[in-house]
Design an enzyme around this catalytic site. Structure first.
Site, PDB file in Angstrom:
ATOM      1  N   CYS A   1      23.973  60.010  31.258  1.00  0.00           N
ATOM      2  CA  CYS A   1      24.223  61.447  31.314  1.00  0.00           C
ATOM      3  C   CYS A   1      24.176  61.907  32.769  1.00  0.00           C
ATOM      4  CB  CYS A   1      23.164  62.185  30.498  1.00  0.00           C
ATOM      5  SG  CYS A   1      23.393  63.974  30.515  1.00  0.00           S
TER       6      CYS A   1
ATOM      7  N   HIS B   1      28.196  47.046  42.205  1.00  0.00           N
ATOM      8  CA  HIS B   1      29.085  48.174  41.892  1.00  0.00           C
ATOM      9  C   HIS B   1      28.902  48.656  40.450  1.00  0.00           C
ATOM     10  CE1 HIS B   1      31.989  47.284  45.467  1.00  0.00           C
ATOM     11  NE2 HIS B   1      30.878  47.860  45.830  1.00  0.00           N
TER      12      HIS B   1
ATOM     13  N   ARG C   1      43.548  44.886  45.067  1.00  0.00           N
ATOM     14  CA  ARG C   1      44.332  44.930  46.295  1.00  0.00           C
ATOM     15  C   ARG C   1      45.385  43.845  46.476  1.00  0.00           C
ATOM     16  NH1 ARG C   1      39.610  46.974  47.081  1.00  0.00           N
ATOM     17  NH2 ARG C   1      39.451  48.984  48.105  1.00  0.00           N
TER      18      ARG C   1
ATOM     19  N   ALA D   1      36.773  40.852  42.653  1.00  0.00           N
ATOM     20  CA  ALA D   1      37.712  40.956  41.528  1.00  0.00           C
ATOM     21  C   ALA D   1      38.540  39.682  41.323  1.00  0.00           C
ATOM     22  CB  ALA D   1      38.622  42.160  41.739  1.00  0.00           C
TER      23      ALA D   1
HETATM   24  P1  NAD Z   1      40.011  43.141  45.794  1.00  0.00           P
HETATM   25  O1  NAD Z   1      40.942  43.548  44.712  1.00  0.00           O
HETATM   26  O2  NAD Z   1      39.901  43.966  47.002  1.00  0.00           O
HETATM   27  O3  NAD Z   1      40.362  41.662  46.254  1.00  0.00           O
HETATM   28  C1  NAD Z   1      40.464  40.629  45.358  1.00  0.00           C
HETATM   29  C2  NAD Z   1      40.853  39.384  46.147  1.00  0.00           C
HETATM   30  O4  NAD Z   1      40.868  38.292  45.252  1.00  0.00           O
HETATM   31  C3  NAD Z   1      42.246  39.471  46.787  1.00  0.00           C
HETATM   32  O5  NAD Z   1      42.136  39.206  48.174  1.00  0.00           O
HETATM   33  C4  NAD Z   1      43.049  38.383  46.056  1.00  0.00           C
HETATM   34  O6  NAD Z   1      43.911  37.673  46.904  1.00  0.00           O
HETATM   35  C5  NAD Z   1      41.975  37.455  45.535  1.00  0.00           C
HETATM   36  N1  NAD Z   1      42.313  36.780  44.286  1.00  0.00           N
HETATM   37  C6  NAD Z   1      42.956  37.284  43.198  1.00  0.00           C
HETATM   38  N2  NAD Z   1      43.010  36.369  42.229  1.00  0.00           N
HETATM   39  C7  NAD Z   1      42.390  35.248  42.701  1.00  0.00           C
HETATM   40  C8  NAD Z   1      42.110  33.973  42.156  1.00  0.00           C
HETATM   41  N3  NAD Z   1      42.479  33.640  40.929  1.00  0.00           N
HETATM   42  N4  NAD Z   1      41.449  33.082  42.938  1.00  0.00           N
HETATM   43  C9  NAD Z   1      41.060  33.400  44.210  1.00  0.00           C
HETATM   44  N5  NAD Z   1      41.300  34.600  44.759  1.00  0.00           N
HETATM   45  C10 NAD Z   1      41.943  35.515  44.015  1.00  0.00           C
HETATM   46  O7  NAD Z   1      38.616  42.909  45.122  1.00  0.00           O
HETATM   47  P2  NAD Z   1      37.190  43.181  45.652  1.00  0.00           P
HETATM   48  O8  NAD Z   1      37.041  42.810  47.083  1.00  0.00           O
HETATM   49  O9  NAD Z   1      36.304  42.593  44.665  1.00  0.00           O
HETATM   50  O10 NAD Z   1      37.066  44.783  45.603  1.00  0.00           O
HETATM   51  C11 NAD Z   1      37.614  45.569  44.612  1.00  0.00           C
HETATM   52  C12 NAD Z   1      36.641  46.515  43.945  1.00  0.00           C
HETATM   53  O11 NAD Z   1      37.130  46.805  42.667  1.00  0.00           O
HETATM   54  C13 NAD Z   1      35.311  45.932  43.721  1.00  0.00           C
HETATM   55  O12 NAD Z   1      34.446  46.829  44.284  1.00  0.00           O
HETATM   56  C14 NAD Z   1      35.068  45.885  42.220  1.00  0.00           C
HETATM   57  O13 NAD Z   1      33.960  46.673  41.922  1.00  0.00           O
HETATM   58  C15 NAD Z   1      36.227  46.565  41.608  1.00  0.00           C
HETATM   59  N6  NAD Z   1      36.950  45.769  40.579  1.00  0.00           N
HETATM   60  C16 NAD Z   1      36.264  45.017  39.674  1.00  0.00           C
HETATM   61  C17 NAD Z   1      36.951  44.264  38.723  1.00  0.00           C
HETATM   62  C18 NAD Z   1      36.165  43.441  37.737  1.00  0.00           C
HETATM   63  O14 NAD Z   1      35.035  43.801  37.397  1.00  0.00           O
HETATM   64  N7  NAD Z   1      36.706  42.321  37.270  1.00  0.00           N
HETATM   65  C19 NAD Z   1      38.342  44.278  38.706  1.00  0.00           C
HETATM   66  C20 NAD Z   1      39.021  45.078  39.636  1.00  0.00           C
HETATM   67  C21 NAD Z   1      38.301  45.811  40.576  1.00  0.00           C
END
Ligand code: NAD
Length: 244
Positions: A125, A117, A35, A23
């Site tokens: 459906c 994901h 997170r 993310a």
């Molecule tokens: P996460 O939210 O757990 O972690 C995101 C990480 O990115 C954090 O540790 C944060 O410090 C870091 N971060 C934030 N902005 C940043 C930047 N500009 N540069 C560098 N680092 C940065 O995300 P995750 O591990 O991908 O897991 C979250 C789940 O949520 C995933 O499974 C995903 O499917 C879903 N999700 C997807 C989206 C999307 O499609 N854009 C958005 C939110 C959540």
């Protein structure tokens, strides 16, 4: 900038590099992550995007979890997505495993993107084989039809994303194949806390991590950069003599 140079050197030396993105790759496109301290979990309970809530309490799902899935279609790739696309074009990056559901790697021109994901282009459906555009769901949700109904059989539709409680999609098999081929993994914007994706880095020899906060794999990585993804990737490309 010593870390940028080391990352550039490792990328040039890699025999087969794959990327793993989360993310944090897309926060610079205006999509909040889950997170970090301004993430979605500050305002949304963690279970709102679960299969259990979708099935047992669809009103709650479409009030809480759904709002994250909606509105992704208008978002645009940021310099980080474009940098990865460029690395792929130049042959330095082979495949991209993404946890994101926002389609931004593909919009940036990347190929071989494994959406482990799921994605928000289509809905399906829960009873028959129907698959349709996300808009089919959106139109009904906006009219208050909850749960939205399959145009073919009338049973509930669901988003094509992987929620807590769902099995992993076929793209995860493709991701495992990529990990097997890789000697280097470039990890960007993932807290590396969501299983089973968070297991993947342990199978790769050389790790480069770009994430604003520490991750459980930092001690295992050869290069760790705790800064923003977009600017850091641009700097790495520049150090390699490439421009986005
Ligand atoms: P996460 O939210 O757990 O972690 C995101 C990480 O990115 C954090 O540790 C944060 O410090 C870091 N971060 C934030 N902005 C940043 C930047 N500009 N540069 C560098 N680092 C940065 O995300 P995750 O591990 O991908 O897991 C979250 C789940 O949520 C995933 O499974 C995903 O499917 C879903 N999700 C997807 C989206 C999307 O499609 N854009 C958005 C939110 C959540």
């Amino acid at each position: 900038m010593e870390d940028v140079k080391r990352a550039a050197d490792l990328i040039k030396k890699a025999k087969y590099m794959v990327a793993l993105t989360g993310a944090g790759m897309s926060t610079e496109s205006g999509i909040p992550d889950f997170r970090s301290n301004r993430g979605i979990y500050e305002t949304m309970p963690e279970d709102a995007l679960s299969r259990e809530v979708l099935e047992r309490n669809p009103r709650r799902f479409y009030r809480e979890g759904y709002r994250i899935l909606d509105n992704l279609a208008q978002k645009k790739p940021n310099p980080g997505h474009l940098a990865l696309s460029r690395l792929q074009e130049e042959g330095y990056l082979k495949e991209i495993i993404t946890q994101n559901i926002d389609n931004l790697h593909t919009k940036a021109g990347s190929k071989e993107v494994y959406e482990v994901h799921g994605e928000t282009r289509r809905v399906r459906c829960t009873a028959c084989a129907y698959q349709g555009d996300f808009q089919v769901m959106k139109d009904q949700v906006e009219k208050g039809v909850i749960p939205p109904q399959c145009p073919e059989c009338g049973r509930p539709l669901r988003p094509n994303v992987v929620m807590f409680g769902d099995p992993m999609p076929p793209a995860f098999e493709a991701a495992l194949g990529a990990v097997e081929r890789a000697d280097t993994m470039l990890i960007i914007g993932s807290s590396l806390q969501v299983m089973p994706v968070a297991y993947l880095p342990q199978y790769v020899d050389h790790l480069i991590i770009i994430n604003q906060e520490p991750t459980p794999f930092d001690t295992r990585a050869e290069v760790v950069i705790h800064r923003g993804a977009g600017q850091t990737l641009e700097e790495i490309l520049k150090a390699m003599g490439l421009y986005v």
